[in-house]
Write an enzyme that holds these catalytic residues in place. Structure first.
Site, PDB file in Angstrom:
ATOM      1  N   THR A   8     -44.666 -21.156 -25.168  1.00  0.00           N
ATOM      2  CA  THR A   8     -44.608 -21.881 -26.433  1.00  0.00           C
ATOM      3  C   THR A   8     -44.642 -23.385 -26.177  1.00  0.00           C
ATOM      4  O   THR A   8     -44.351 -23.843 -25.066  1.00  0.00           O
ATOM      5  CB  THR A   8     -43.331 -21.502 -27.221  1.00  0.00           C
ATOM      6  OG1 THR A   8     -42.187 -21.775 -26.409  1.00  0.00           O
ATOM      7  CG2 THR A   8     -43.335 -20.034 -27.602  1.00  0.00           C
ATOM      8  N   VAL A  64     -44.891 -28.985 -13.821  1.00  0.00           N
ATOM      9  CA  VAL A  64     -45.085 -30.285 -13.166  1.00  0.00           C
ATOM     10  C   VAL A  64     -46.397 -30.251 -12.398  1.00  0.00           C
ATOM     11  O   VAL A  64     -46.581 -29.421 -11.507  1.00  0.00           O
ATOM     12  CB  VAL A  64     -43.933 -30.610 -12.184  1.00  0.00           C
ATOM     13  CG1 VAL A  64     -44.186 -31.951 -11.501  1.00  0.00           C
ATOM     14  CG2 VAL A  64     -42.590 -30.621 -12.899  1.00  0.00           C
ATOM     15  N   GLY A  66     -49.407 -29.407 -13.469  1.00  0.00           N
ATOM     16  CA  GLY A  66     -50.434 -28.463 -13.906  1.00  0.00           C
ATOM     17  C   GLY A  66     -50.836 -27.542 -12.769  1.00  0.00           C
ATOM     18  O   GLY A  66     -50.010 -26.843 -12.197  1.00  0.00           O
ATOM     19  N   GLY A 118     -59.171 -36.427 -25.963  1.00  0.00           N
ATOM     20  CA  GLY A 118     -58.280 -35.276 -25.956  1.00  0.00           C
ATOM     21  C   GLY A 118     -57.143 -35.361 -24.965  1.00  0.00           C
ATOM     22  O   GLY A 118     -56.438 -34.379 -24.730  1.00  0.00           O
ATOM     23  N   GLU A 121     -51.977 -36.817 -27.624  1.00  0.00           N
ATOM     24  CA  GLU A 121     -51.723 -36.095 -28.863  1.00  0.00           C
ATOM     25  C   GLU A 121     -51.867 -37.030 -30.061  1.00  0.00           C
ATOM     26  O   GLU A 121     -51.872 -38.262 -29.926  1.00  0.00           O
ATOM     27  CB  GLU A 121     -50.308 -35.496 -28.846  1.00  0.00           C
ATOM     28  CG  GLU A 121     -50.033 -34.565 -27.688  1.00  0.00           C
ATOM     29  CD  GLU A 121     -50.861 -33.293 -27.738  1.00  0.00           C
ATOM     30  OE1 GLU A 121     -51.318 -32.926 -28.838  1.00  0.00           O
ATOM     31  OE2 GLU A 121     -51.063 -32.676 -26.685  1.00  0.00           O
ATOM     32  N   ASP A 132     -42.237 -37.188 -21.505  1.00  0.00           N
ATOM     33  CA  ASP A 132     -42.874 -36.143 -20.705  1.00  0.00           C
ATOM     34  C   ASP A 132     -42.591 -36.317 -19.209  1.00  0.00           C
ATOM     35  O   ASP A 132     -42.122 -35.368 -18.562  1.00  0.00           O
ATOM     36  CB  ASP A 132     -44.381 -36.118 -20.978  1.00  0.00           C
ATOM     37  CG  ASP A 132     -45.108 -35.130 -20.095  1.00  0.00           C
ATOM     38  OD1 ASP A 132     -45.019 -33.913 -20.352  1.00  0.00           O
ATOM     39  OD2 ASP A 132     -45.776 -35.566 -19.136  1.00  0.00           O
ATOM     40  N   LYS A 136     -40.267 -33.865 -16.582  1.00  0.00           N
ATOM     41  CA  LYS A 136     -40.754 -33.399 -15.285  1.00  0.00           C
ATOM     42  C   LYS A 136     -39.848 -33.885 -14.151  1.00  0.00           C
ATOM     43  O   LYS A 136     -39.621 -33.162 -13.172  1.00  0.00           O
ATOM     44  CB  LYS A 136     -42.190 -33.872 -15.070  1.00  0.00           C
ATOM     45  CG  LYS A 136     -43.190 -33.237 -16.037  1.00  0.00           C
ATOM     46  CD  LYS A 136     -44.558 -33.881 -15.938  1.00  0.00           C
ATOM     47  CE  LYS A 136     -45.525 -33.246 -16.934  1.00  0.00           C
ATOM     48  NZ  LYS A 136     -46.824 -33.947 -16.972  1.00  0.00           N
ATOM     49  N   GLY A 228     -54.377 -29.535 -18.219  1.00  0.00           N
ATOM     50  CA  GLY A 228     -55.596 -28.831 -18.574  1.00  0.00           C
ATOM     51  C   GLY A 228     -55.346 -27.341 -18.649  1.00  0.00           C
ATOM     52  O   GLY A 228     -54.502 -26.799 -17.930  1.00  0.00           O
TER      53      GLY A 228
END
Length: 251
Positions: A8, A64, A66, A118, A121, A132, A136, A228
Site C-alpha cells: 500500500t 531503500v 528501489g 513523473g 508527485e 522520504d 529511509k 521505479g
C-alpha cells in the site's frame, strides 16, 4: 498463504493501513515483504520484535534504493566488518531537481520539470521537505546500525530554501549541493550539503548513492537507480526468493 506482500502507499503520519496489515500477518504466522516505508519509519523496532516473537521474517529491501540492494550490501557484503557511519543520496526526485538547478533552472522550474517527467508527485512535500529520505534513514539506522529510532529522531531540512545562486557558488568551489542523509551512530541528519564533484557520492539525475565507512575496509560506495516500478518489483522478488530459501533450509 505463507507470505504477505504489503504494497500500500506510504503514509508517514501514522503508517496506516500498512502497519495494521503487517501486524495482523505476523500474528497469524505469515512472513511479510513490504516496500511501504511508513510502518518502518513509525515503528521499526517493535515490528522487528514482533516478527522475532512470532518466528516469521520481515523483509523490506525495496524500501531503500528501489532495485539497488543498498540494505543487502550493508547487511551481507560488509558483515565481516563494523560499519561506523554512512551517508548518501536517498531521494532521486530531489537529486534530479538539484541537478537541474545546477544547469541554471530556478527551483520552481526544476520542480515543474520533475513533475512533468513523473519523478515528483502532484504534492511533492514528501521529497522536497526531506520526509522520504528521513524515513529511509530510519530504516537504515535500525537495520544496519542496530539503533532503535523513529522519524522523530531525525534532524530534517529540505531543499526549498536552496537557490540557483547557492548551487552556482558551490559549483565554483568544485562542489555540488546534494540532499544528504547521514548517520554516525549517534546523530541522524537529512540536510542539503556541499559534496565534492570528485566524490563518488556526487551522482546526478535520479540516481541514489550511499557511502559506508567501515572500521577495517574503509569507504565503499554503492550507486544505482533508486525508484521505479520494475526496479521495486525486482526488490520484492529478491525478498521472496530469500524467504523461500530460508524456509527450505529450515526444512
Amino acid at each position: 498463504a505463507e507470505i504477505l506482500l504489503e504494497l500500500t502507499p506510504t503514509n508517514l503520519n501514522d503508517g496506516e493501513p500498512g502497519i495494521s496489515h503487517i501486524i495482523s500477518a505476523m500474528r497469524s504466522g505469515k512472513h511479510v515483504i513490504t516496500v511501504n516505508k511508513g510502518p518502518l519509519a513509525m515503528a521499526f523496532p517493535s515490528l522487528l520484535e514482533l516478527a522475532n516473537y512470532n518466528g516469521v521474517m520481515l523483509r523490506f529491501s525495496g524500501t531503500v534504493g528501489g532495485g539497488t540492494p543498498i540494505l543487502d550490501f550493508a547487511k551481507r557484503c560488509l558483515k565481516g566488518d563494523r560499519i561506523i557511519s554512512f551517508k548518501g543520496i536517498l531521494n532521486g526526485t530531489t537529486n534530479y531537481i538539484l541537478s537541474k538547478m545546477e544547469e541554471g533552472l530556478i527551483f520552481e522550474n526544476a520542480l515543474d520539470d520533475a513533475r512533468q517527467k513523473g519523478y515528483a508527485e502532484a504534492v511533492p512535500s514528501l521529497d522536497i521537505d526531506g520526509f522520504d529520505p528521513a524515513a529511509k534513514l530510519v530504516i537504515m539506522a535500525n537495520w544496519i546500525m542496530g539503533m532503535k529510532v523513529t522519524m522523530k529522531d531525525i534532524n530534517r531540512v529540505g531543499i526549498k530554501e536552496i537557490t540557483t545562486h547557492d548551487v552556482q557558488q558551490a559549483h565554483k568551489r568544485g562542489n555540488a549541493i546534494k540532499l544528504i542523509a547521514a548517520c554516525d551512530n549517534k546523530h541522524l541528519n537529512v540536510k542539503p550539503m556541499e559534496v565534492s564533484k570528485i566524490d563518488p557520492l556526487c551522482v546526478n539525475g535520479t540516481l541514489n548513492a550511499v557511502t559506508f565507512s567501515s572500521e577495517h575496509s574503509g569507504e565503499q560506495t554503492i550507486i544505482g537507480r533508486g525508484a521505479g516500478g520494475i526496479e521495486t518489483a525486482s526488490a520484492i522478488l529478491r525478498d521472496i526468493i530469500e524467504i523461500k530459501d530460508t524456509i527450505l533450509e529450515k526444512r
